[in-house]
Every structure is written in C-alpha cells, then in structure tokens.
Design an enzyme around this catalytic site. Structure first.
Site, PDB file in Angstrom:
ATOM      1  N   GLU A 126      29.033 -63.157  18.159  1.00 45.38           N
ATOM      2  CA  GLU A 126      30.373 -63.479  17.826  1.00 45.38           C
ATOM      3  C   GLU A 126      29.524 -64.681  17.286  1.00 45.38           C
ATOM      4  OE1 GLU A 126      33.571 -62.714  19.786  1.00 45.38           O
ATOM      5  OE2 GLU A 126      33.635 -60.343  18.824  1.00 45.38           O
ATOM      6  N   GLU A 242      30.859 -52.921  17.553  1.00 45.52           N
ATOM      7  CA  GLU A 242      32.613 -53.239  18.578  1.00 45.52           C
ATOM      8  C   GLU A 242      33.665 -52.464  17.274  1.00 45.52           C
ATOM      9  OE1 GLU A 242      33.482 -56.628  20.885  1.00 45.52           O
ATOM     10  OE2 GLU A 242      31.778 -57.155  21.674  1.00 45.52           O
TER      11      GLU A 242
END
Length: 302
Positions: A126, A242
C-alpha cells in the site's frame, strides 16, 4: 505465476504496537493447507527491525522469525508472498527513506536467494501519501533492480500507489520484466467492509450497513472487470492481495460479499488472498481452533 487461493497471516510479523497479534504457530499452516489454500501472504514489518543508519542492518532475530514462517509454509506445500509491510517512513518521506528501503530489499533478496521460486516477493504494501504514483514508479524500478541482483527469476509482485487501489492501476509503470505479478487491494464499498473499524475516523457511523443487493453486485463486477482488463492489456497476472470485511459487519453480509468477490475474481482469472487468517477480519477463530464456517465456505466454495 497464478497464485491461486490464498490467505494473509496478518498481524503476526507485521503487528503494530497495541494492535491485535497472531502468534505464527505451525498448526495454523496445517489448517491453511488442509483447508485447500495454495498461498500464504506473510506481511512483515522489516522497518521496525532494522537499524536507522547505514547499512540499515536487519535484526538477525527478526530474520529468524520470518525464516520460520517461510519454512513452515513451504514445508506444507504452500506458495509464499513475502512483503515489506507498514513502512510508514517511505510513504511519508520517500527521498529520506529511499536508501533504507533499498537496503532492506538488498538484504532480503540476498538472504532468500537460495529458496525455490514458490517464494515470491512483494515490494511494498500500500504505497501512499507522499509516495505518489510518479515517485513510487521510480522507487519501484530501483527496488526491482536491487532484487534482481540476487534473484533474477523470482516472481516479484508490484502494486499501484494510493494504497494499491484498483483506480490507481493506470498510473503504475510496469518495468520490462518477465517475472512480475500486479496486485490490488479490494475493500469496496469501504463503508461496508470497514464499519466500526477503530483505526478509521467516523467508521462507527457505518455500523449496521449490509451488502448484497443487485446494485452492490454490479459495482463489484464493474470494479473487478476493469482490473482484469488492465491485466489483459499488459499480459500481466493479477493478484488481489487483500480483500475482507471487518468483524463488526453482520456475518451473513460478510460471507455474501466475500463469496461474491472470490467467485467474480476467479471467473476473471484473478488470484487472491483473503485478509486475514485469525484476528479482526479472521476467517479462523484461534480461541476455538475452528474455521468460521460461513467465511470458510465463502472462500473455498465447499
């Protein structure tokens, strides 16, 4: 490489101070392999276990902890995705932390150079903040070059800026490399998947939101179709690294959303890893040592 069906061992090697923590026990790898998963993603917070000054040496004790997780997964016939997780410094001050980030990868790549290619590297979880798309593209290319010095053919997973958002994929500059997989994270709609999540300001206002209308399904279809099309255009495998819904959501909606995202991803040829095994999004209940059946069925279809 198609990574198939996976699950994250979140909050183990990446646990934040004061947050939930999952002991990385061998029996959990037994559970994952027996259930039918193909891949384990091991988020690791290397930046919390490395020196702050050159040569930015990683603590050997932390390497031993990571080694144990990697070995347990490989011993169970699982693929492993090992990443750099929760490195807030590189996101807040990219220029300052770039040398340290590259030094971490130089050490990690050399340390695991002898492992077989079931072990994959994911460069950064991220990227966000000051690590904008342009800056991340530059750092990504440098980090990949560092990895390739020790591991010329290992699968490396690269993700978009803006927290691996699918919407940011068009800005991702893909290096010329034959051993890449692209990753996105999928938590839409955020107001459903993160309702009452304590780390999200105002998330308590979303408590009670459900999921499952035809419009809800259409939105997921549209989102994932764009991701799949981007991958096809670049002939690049896609890994949804995810996706998951926080435990505050009602289980019926959580299972419905999870099953729909999973089946739609598989229909489009996308591999995936559920977030996560056994803490606040967990598909497994460590206290009872059993799977939460609605989520297990949603993920595996049996």
């Amino acid at each position: 490489m198609n990574l198939g069906r996976g699950i994250n061992f979140g909050n183990a090697l990446d646990a934040l101070d004061g947050g939930p923590r999952l002991p990385l026990e061998h029996r959990y790898f037994d559970e994952v392999a027996a259930a039918g998963f193909a891949t384990v993603r091991l988020p690791a917070r290397w930046s919390a276990h490395a020196a702050a000054t050159p040569p930015y040496t990683i603590d050997p004790a932390f390497f031993r902890r990571v080694d144990a997780g990697v070995a347990a997964a490989l011993d169970h016939g699982l693929r492993v995705v090992l990443n750099v997780h929760h490195y807030d410094g590189i996101c807040a001050a990219p220029d300052e932390h770039r040398p340290r980030f590259l030094a971490l990868w130089r050490q990690i790549a050399a340390h695991y150079a002898g492992h077989d290619n079931r072990l994959c590297f994911e460069l950064l979880n991220e990227p966000r903040g000051e690590l904008t798309a342009d800056r991340w593209n530059a750092v990504l290319a440098e980090a990949l070059a560092v990895v390739r010095e020790a591991c010329p053919e290992r699968t490396v997973i690269i993700g978009s800026a803006e927290m691996n958002s699918p919407a940011a994929l068009p800005a991702l500059a893909v290096p010329d490399d034959d051993h890449l997989v692209a990753t996105v994270h999928y938590y839409a709609p955020f107001e459903f998947t993160h309702q009452n999540a304590g780390w999200v300001a105002g998330a308590e206002r979303w408590l009670g939101r459900t999921w499952g209308s035809p419009a809800d399904e259409d939105a997921v279809r549209a989102d994932l179709a764009k991701v799949a099309a981007w991958g096809r255009d670049r002939r690049l495998p896609i890994f949804i690294g995810e996706f998951g819904a926080f435990s505050a959501a009602d289980m019926v909606s959580r299972a419905r959303w999870t099953a729909f995202v999973r089946t739609e991803a598989e229909r489009l040829g996308l591999s995936w890893a559920y977030w996560e095994f056994g803490t606040d999004f967990g598909a497994f209940d460590p206290e009872s040592a059993t799977w939460r059946e609605p989520l297990r069925r949603a993920l595996l279809g049996v």
